[in-house]
Design a protein around this motif. Structure first.
Motif, PDB file in Angstrom:
ATOM      1  N   ALA A   1     -17.762   8.298  47.434  1.00  0.00           N
ATOM      2  CA  ALA A   1     -17.575   9.727  47.656  1.00  0.00           C
ATOM      3  C   ALA A   1     -18.913  10.420  47.873  1.00  0.00           C
ATOM      4  O   ALA A   1     -19.047  11.617  47.647  1.00  0.00           O
ATOM      5  N   VAL A   2     -19.905   9.663  48.305  1.00  0.00           N
ATOM      6  CA  VAL A   2     -21.241  10.208  48.565  1.00  0.00           C
ATOM      7  C   VAL A   2     -21.461  10.354  50.056  1.00  0.00           C
ATOM      8  O   VAL A   2     -21.712  11.438  50.569  1.00  0.00           O
ATOM      9  N   GLY A   3     -21.360   9.233  50.793  1.00  0.00           N
ATOM     10  CA  GLY A   3     -21.672   9.276  52.215  1.00  0.00           C
ATOM     11  C   GLY A   3     -23.160   9.408  52.434  1.00  0.00           C
ATOM     12  O   GLY A   3     -23.982   9.092  51.577  1.00  0.00           O
ATOM     13  N   ALA A   4     -23.511   9.902  53.592  1.00  0.00           N
ATOM     14  CA  ALA A   4     -24.921  10.034  53.953  1.00  0.00           C
ATOM     15  C   ALA A   4     -25.391  11.444  53.647  1.00  0.00           C
ATOM     16  O   ALA A   4     -25.588  12.250  54.543  1.00  0.00           O
TER      17      ALA A   4
ATOM     18  N   PRO B   1     -26.694   3.925  54.287  1.00  0.00           N
ATOM     19  CA  PRO B   1     -25.497   3.584  53.517  1.00  0.00           C
ATOM     20  C   PRO B   1     -25.798   3.106  52.102  1.00  0.00           C
ATOM     21  O   PRO B   1     -25.257   2.084  51.671  1.00  0.00           O
ATOM     22  N   VAL B   2     -26.655   3.800  51.372  1.00  0.00           N
ATOM     23  CA  VAL B   2     -27.013   3.361  50.030  1.00  0.00           C
ATOM     24  C   VAL B   2     -25.772   3.243  49.147  1.00  0.00           C
ATOM     25  O   VAL B   2     -25.499   2.198  48.557  1.00  0.00           O
ATOM     26  N   ALA B   3     -24.998   4.327  49.044  1.00  0.00           N
ATOM     27  CA  ALA B   3     -23.833   4.311  48.156  1.00  0.00           C
ATOM     28  C   ALA B   3     -22.796   3.305  48.634  1.00  0.00           C
ATOM     29  O   ALA B   3     -22.137   2.648  47.821  1.00  0.00           O
ATOM     30  N   LEU B   4     -22.631   3.182  49.944  1.00  0.00           N
ATOM     31  CA  LEU B   4     -21.657   2.227  50.471  1.00  0.00           C
ATOM     32  C   LEU B   4     -22.042   0.794  50.114  1.00  0.00           C
ATOM     33  O   LEU B   4     -21.192  -0.015  49.723  1.00  0.00           O
TER      34      LEU B   4
ATOM     35  N   MET C   1     -25.144   5.212  62.013  1.00  0.00           N
ATOM     36  CA  MET C   1     -25.734   4.369  60.983  1.00  0.00           C
ATOM     37  C   MET C   1     -26.927   3.604  61.548  1.00  0.00           C
ATOM     38  O   MET C   1     -26.775   2.764  62.426  1.00  0.00           O
ATOM     39  N   PHE C   2     -28.104   3.899  61.049  1.00  0.00           N
ATOM     40  CA  PHE C   2     -29.316   3.233  61.518  1.00  0.00           C
ATOM     41  C   PHE C   2     -29.774   2.140  60.560  1.00  0.00           C
ATOM     42  O   PHE C   2     -30.615   1.334  60.904  1.00  0.00           O
ATOM     43  N   SER C   3     -29.244   2.159  59.347  1.00  0.00           N
ATOM     44  CA  SER C   3     -29.598   1.152  58.365  1.00  0.00           C
ATOM     45  C   SER C   3     -28.402   0.242  58.147  1.00  0.00           C
ATOM     46  O   SER C   3     -27.254   0.662  58.270  1.00  0.00           O
TER      47      SER C   3
END
Length: 381
Positions: free
Chosen positions: A254-257, A279-282, A304-306
């Motif tokens: 439930a964070v997203g970018a 996408p850290v939280a993902l 998404m670049f990372s």
């Protein structure tokens, strides 16, 4: 009318704009009684959404009173008190017929994936939003719904996006009775998702964030265990420790970018040098869920670049489920839950600002000042 207008990143002001008018026989004009600022509005505020034009009015969460209807509108009447879903959709295309209202094929000429959204740049159709005194509501026979007499305006307001989205996130996670669910992010959507996990049969709910006041809200509102990822060395290892070394059955992103320029500062306790859309939280969700588990994605992402750890998800046999929530599909159940006393969405509201002070409201919300969770905007009468 008075309306919030975008002047560039971190620059908002209240301007006088022409009152909206009926442009199609199925339009309605709604006088806004309450609006809200959503966490995803901060992407616009920070200048992270493409094609956000000067003069655009934000706001995809609002309730109000119908003041005018087009000639073909049959389901609404002048004077009706309505809640309006953040999705704009036609109701008759291939996707709408399957309940995929957020993927409507006819309302957004600028994208092939997402439908229309109020007040969310021209990349989602260019529709002005509800952080104003009045708003034009297209497809008025499809989206807006008369607010039941026993539902308050503030509870209805939270159903236009935040609470319905969190509920949808828990719903598509396919929670089985007794499951352990981990929710990343203790903003309004994450809090709603955590509370909704219990309604889906979860036996344990853990919420992860780095702001202590939001974690306290997760404990009070969602009855969840909490983990401050800024105070543990490795959040994935910590979550595995809490779940007998296996991982949670379900993880909800439930964070997203939540990016500010090229610095992801609302997702991490330190300012990591990551590109917008990181996408850290993902990836935390993918890593912390057990093999064969489910990851539900409610957080908003752009390009998404990372790298997403898709190989890990595949090798662990994970089920990934995601979409912009078709919020109207959730309303009948949520009305029943509110009536039964199982949830009170308006408990998420912490701040109320007059429309004239909306620039301050965005600043307070963006900077996470004064223990803010959910700000509501009250247009001048």
């Amino acid at each position: 009318m008075k309306a919030m207008t975008y002047r560039g990143p971190y620059k908002l002001r209240v301007d006088s704009k022409p009152d909206p008018v009926i442009e199609h026989p199925n339009d309605a004009i709604v006088r806004v009684e309450l609006a809200a600022i959503c966490g995803s509005d901060l992407h616009l505020y920070h200048g992270m959404m493409p094609d956000t034009r000067i003069g655009h009015t934000f706001g995809h969460e609002f309730v109000g009173t119908v003041v005018e209807i087009g000639g073909s509108v049959q389901s609404l009447a002048v004077g009706d008190r309505v809640l309006v879903p953040f999705n704009i959709y036609c109701g008759s295309c291939f996707f709408c017929a399957r309940g995929l209202y957020s993927n409507c094929h006819n309302v957004n000429p600028n994208a092939t994936a997402i439908g229309g959204i109020y007040g969310y740049s021209h990349s989602t159709g260019g529709y002005d939003g509800g952080q104003a005194e009045f708003v034009r509501v297209p497809f008025a026979d499809v989206g807006p719904t008369v607010i039941p007499d026993d539902i308050t305006d503030e509870d209805a307001l939270l159903l236009t996006d935040a609470f319905s989205t969190g509920y949808f996130g828990a719903q598509i996670a396919d929670i089985e009775e007794g499951d352990t669910a981990v929710v990343f992010g203790a903003g309004p959507v994450g809090l709603a998702a955590a509370r909704s996990c219990w309604l889906m049969g979860a036996g344990r709910v853990i919420v992860v964030d780095h702001l202590d006041y939001r974690l306290r809200k997760a404990e009070d509102f969602a009855y969840a265990e909490t983990v401050n990822f800024g105070q543990v060395g490795d959040i994935v290892r910590d979550l595995k420790f809490l779940t007998d070394g296996l991982g949670a059955d379900v993880a909800i992103d439930a964070v997203g970018a939540e990016a500010d320029g090229h610095v992801l500062q609302h997702v991490t306790s330190a300012k990591l040098k990551l590109q917008g859309g990181s996408p850290v939280a993902l990836n935390w969700a993918i890593d912390s869920v057990r093999k064969g588990g489910t990851v539900s994605v409610m957080g908003a992402y752009g390009p998404m670049f990372s790298a997403v750890k898709f190989g890990d998800a595949m090798n662990k046999g994970l089920t990934l489920r995601m979409n912009q929530a078709p919020v109207k599909r959730q309303w009948s159940r949520l009305f029943d839950h509110i009536r039964a006393g199982y949830v009170k969405p308006s408990d998420l509201i912490t701040h109320r600002f007059p429309l004239d002070e909306i620039a301050e409201a965005y600043h307070v919300f963006s900077a996470k000042l004064d223990d803010i969770i959910k700000p509501v905007i009250v247009p001048a009468s």
